[in-house]
Motif scaffolding. Structure first.
Motif, PDB file in Angstrom:
ATOM      1  N   SER A  42      11.790 -59.288 -20.456  1.00  0.00           N
ATOM      2  CA  SER A  42      13.159 -59.014 -20.914  1.00  0.00           C
ATOM      3  C   SER A  42      13.205 -58.880 -22.431  1.00  0.00           C
ATOM      4  CB  SER A  42      14.106 -60.137 -20.459  1.00  0.00           C
ATOM      5  OG  SER A  42      14.198 -60.165 -19.061  1.00  0.00           O
ATOM      6  N   LEU A  43      12.444 -59.729 -23.106  1.00  0.00           N
ATOM      7  CA  LEU A  43      12.381 -59.640 -24.565  1.00  0.00           C
ATOM      8  C   LEU A  43      11.803 -58.290 -24.988  1.00  0.00           C
ATOM      9  CD1 LEU A  43      11.218 -62.415 -26.970  1.00  0.00           C
ATOM     10  CD2 LEU A  43      10.222 -60.147 -27.155  1.00  0.00           C
ATOM     11  N   CYS A  44      10.710 -57.876 -24.363  1.00  0.00           N
ATOM     12  CA  CYS A  44      10.087 -56.591 -24.705  1.00  0.00           C
ATOM     13  C   CYS A  44      11.040 -55.435 -24.443  1.00  0.00           C
ATOM     14  CB  CYS A  44       8.794 -56.402 -23.919  1.00  0.00           C
ATOM     15  SG  CYS A  44       7.455 -57.506 -24.426  1.00  0.00           S
ATOM     16  N   ALA A  45      11.770 -55.512 -23.338  1.00  0.00           N
ATOM     17  CA  ALA A  45      12.734 -54.452 -23.019  1.00  0.00           C
ATOM     18  C   ALA A  45      13.804 -54.360 -24.097  1.00  0.00           C
ATOM     19  CB  ALA A  45      13.370 -54.712 -21.658  1.00  0.00           C
ATOM     20  N   GLY A  46      14.289 -55.518 -24.549  1.00  0.00           N
ATOM     21  CA  GLY A  46      15.301 -55.517 -25.596  1.00  0.00           C
ATOM     22  C   GLY A  46      14.808 -54.958 -26.910  1.00  0.00           C
ATOM     23  N   LEU A  47      13.506 -55.100 -27.158  1.00  0.00           N
ATOM     24  CA  LEU A  47      12.918 -54.599 -28.403  1.00  0.00           C
ATOM     25  C   LEU A  47      12.441 -53.154 -28.287  1.00  0.00           C
ATOM     26  CD1 LEU A  47      10.850 -57.746 -29.459  1.00  0.00           C
ATOM     27  CD2 LEU A  47      13.048 -56.997 -30.376  1.00  0.00           C
ATOM     28  N   GLY A  48      12.674 -52.539 -27.119  1.00  0.00           N
ATOM     29  CA  GLY A  48      12.317 -51.136 -26.936  1.00  0.00           C
ATOM     30  C   GLY A  48      10.877 -50.908 -26.526  1.00  0.00           C
ATOM     31  N   ARG A  49      10.152 -51.960 -26.135  1.00  0.00           N
ATOM     32  CA  ARG A  49       8.761 -51.817 -25.682  1.00  0.00           C
ATOM     33  C   ARG A  49       8.763 -51.635 -24.164  1.00  0.00           C
ATOM     34  NH1 ARG A  49       7.301 -57.030 -29.054  1.00  0.00           N
ATOM     35  NH2 ARG A  49       5.727 -57.367 -27.443  1.00  0.00           N
ATOM     36  N   ILE A  50       9.127 -50.422 -23.732  1.00  0.00           N
ATOM     37  CA  ILE A  50       9.467 -50.150 -22.350  1.00  0.00           C
ATOM     38  C   ILE A  50       8.277 -50.301 -21.410  1.00  0.00           C
ATOM     39  CG2 ILE A  50      10.458 -48.444 -20.786  1.00  0.00           C
ATOM     40  CD1 ILE A  50      12.343 -49.684 -22.923  1.00  0.00           C
ATOM     41  N   GLU A  51       7.138 -49.674 -21.733  1.00  0.00           N
ATOM     42  CA  GLU A  51       5.970 -49.741 -20.847  1.00  0.00           C
ATOM     43  C   GLU A  51       5.498 -51.186 -20.686  1.00  0.00           C
ATOM     44  OE1 GLU A  51       6.226 -47.718 -23.419  1.00  0.00           O
ATOM     45  OE2 GLU A  51       6.008 -45.659 -22.658  1.00  0.00           O
ATOM     46  N   GLU A  52       5.460 -51.922 -21.797  1.00  0.00           N
ATOM     47  CA  GLU A  52       5.018 -53.315 -21.734  1.00  0.00           C
ATOM     48  C   GLU A  52       5.981 -54.143 -20.896  1.00  0.00           C
ATOM     49  OE1 GLU A  52       3.711 -56.953 -24.751  1.00  0.00           O
ATOM     50  OE2 GLU A  52       4.622 -55.130 -25.563  1.00  0.00           O
ATOM     51  N   ALA A  53       7.292 -53.901 -21.056  1.00  0.00           N
ATOM     52  CA  ALA A  53       8.290 -54.645 -20.280  1.00  0.00           C
ATOM     53  C   ALA A  53       8.101 -54.413 -18.787  1.00  0.00           C
ATOM     54  CB  ALA A  53       9.701 -54.228 -20.706  1.00  0.00           C
ATOM     55  N   GLU A  54       7.957 -53.161 -18.402  1.00  0.00           N
ATOM     56  CA  GLU A  54       7.820 -52.883 -16.967  1.00  0.00           C
ATOM     57  C   GLU A  54       6.530 -53.472 -16.410  1.00  0.00           C
ATOM     58  OE1 GLU A  54       8.683 -49.353 -13.792  1.00  0.00           O
ATOM     59  OE2 GLU A  54       9.561 -49.368 -15.785  1.00  0.00           O
TER      60      GLU A  54
END
Length: 470
Positions: free
Chosen positions: A214-226
């Motif tokens: 969720s943190l990565c998604a909020g920071l725009g790190r989409i591939e890592e978040a998924e």
């Protein structure tokens, strides 16, 4: 004018306190001992001792007839000042904490756990402090929660309890992220994951991976978040933890919706709802309702969304979840706005903003400031709107919240669009579009593009309209 009943209650309290103070300390202690014995006997006698308070070997808590007066019994046992009643005081403080926690009385739970910590030592003391921190955070006191978690982490580290320390680091990471300190939160998540993997605790590891995603998604790190969401989900399913699986599915659903896959997201959140109901996870049922309502709102079904948001609010009031209630009020406002109720939207946004500030939810505060800016712009208050937009953008930037910064830039661009402010509108729009493309939020970009097209037509600005379409 003071009523007779209020006057009686006031005088009665004064007389009671005066009579109490007239008793000698020894007599007071003896009376507390008598009161303790009488209440305990009347309520069914003393429950069996509980196993040591320990996250690793946590046992199911069984209710007892004394639970309704557990805090009162603990108070009488303490004031009786008898060494023989110390075990009873500890027992009833522990039960008071468990009962208040289960009933979502977060303030009472935090108080009971801290009192239990005060008469405990070692691992039980550290775990009680950790439980108090969770209750304090749920009560909207993030600063208190953070301070308590640091105490708990220090105690676990000194005891060499790596697993429990990892659990507490995960709690601290979540608190830091909620209060807008992404870099610190990421460091805590990664530290927690390392400790938990070394200890073999896979359930909390899955929760940690979910939080980091969720943190990565909020920071725009989409591939890592998924990747992290999928890793967390696989882990939860491998160990058969349906409760954790449901929580992860809820966040994955949000991620899918935010990255242009709303139909997949809504299917996943329905799957999460089934698991929340099966596991009795009432708070997360409310969060699933919030997510479903958001999907309906973004899909143009605002009236359906309103009904779902009302149900979500009822759950959050029941569970005392102020943070989620604030988020729901903000989304509720968007649905009301879509239905043409600007006054209702403003009321809900103002209520949401007060809650966000009360509980330290800076990300949602920034979103709400942006939405209030839109309302001020439509109401003919351009100076107030511009100030709110700038405050919202600064807060998003400070938090590293790239997706939300992106659509706030787009909203600001729509507000600026007029024949006399074309350069400023173009620059704001370019910033917003770049950020939304970076985080792959095609759904929001499509909606904002349509809003910009309408504003261009309204203002008769052909050039900007052409650039929007490109």
């Amino acid at each position: 004018m003071t009523s007779a009943e209020i006057a009686y209650l006031f005088r009665h309290a004064l007389l009671r306190d005066a009579a109490y103070q007239l008793q000698l300390p020894g007599d007071r202690a003896r009376l507390h001992g008598l009161a303790f014995a009488a209440i305990e006997d009347a309520c069914g006698g003393r429950p069996a001792p509980l196993p040591p308070l320990d996250y690793v070997r946590a046992a199911a808590f069984a209710g007892h007839s004394t639970d309704a007066v557990a805090a009162e019994l603990a108070g009488h046992a303490r004031r009786a000042a008898s060494p023989g009643l110390l075990p009873a005081e500890r027992l009833y403080l522990r039960r008071a904490g468990e009962v208040a926690e289960a009933a979502y009385r977060h303030g009472a739970a935090a108080e009971a756990w801290l009192a239990f910590a005060g008469v405990s030592g070692g691992m039980e003391q550290a775990e009680a402090i950790r439980r108090a921190s969770i209750a304090a955070n749920s009560d909207g006191r993030a600063k208190d929660a953070e301070a308590l978690l640091l105490r708990a982490i220090d105690a676990f580290r000194r005891a060499g309890a790596a697993l429990q320390e990892g659990v507490a680091h995960n709690n601290l990471a979540a608190t830091l992220y909620e209060t807008g300190r992404g870099a610190e939160a990421e460091a805590e998540y990664r530290l927690a994951i390392g400790l938990l993997r070394a200890s073999g605790e896979k359930s909390v590891e899955a929760v940690c991976l979910n939080g980091l995603a969720s943190l990565c998604a909020g920071l725009g790190r989409i591939e890592e978040a998924e990747r992290l969401y999928r890793e967390a989900l696989d882990l939860a399913r491998a160990i058969g933890n349906s409760r954790v699986e449901g929580i992860i599915l809820g966040n994955l659903a949000n991620h899918l919706g935010a990255t242009g896959r709303p139909s997949e997201g809504e299917a996943v959140i329905q799957e999460a709802m089934v698991l929340h109901k099966r596991t009795g996870n009432r708070r997360f049922e409310g969060l699933a309702l919030l997510n479903i309502g958001t999907f309906r709102q973004e899909g143009g079904r605002s009236q359906e969304a309103i009904e779902i948001f009302e149900s979500a609010l009822a759950v959050f009031r029941e569970t005392g979840d102020r943070r989620s209630a604030g988020a729901t009020l903000a989304n509720f406002a968007a649905a009301l706005f879509s239905c043409g109720d600007r006054d209702g939207a403003r009321r809900h946004l103002e209520q949401a903003l007060a809650i966000h500030r009360e509980v330290g939810n800076r990300r949602s505060e920034a979103l709400t400031l942006g939405n209030l800016a839109i309302l001020d712009g439509l109401a003919g208050r351009p100076a107030a709107a511009e100030d709110l937009f700038r405050r919202a953008l600064a807060l998003h930037r400070d938090l590293g919240n790239r997706r939300y910064e992106g659509f706030t830039w787009c909203d600001y661009a729509v507000f600026l669009t007029s024949p006399r402010r074309i350069p400023q509108a173009r620059a704001a729009w370019a910033s917003g579009v770049a950020l939304l493309r970076e985080v792959r939020d095609s759904g929001t970009l499509e909606r904002k593009t349509e809003e910009m097209r309408k504003k261009c037509e309204q203002e008769g600005i052909e050039r900007l309209d052409a650039e929007v379409e490109s």
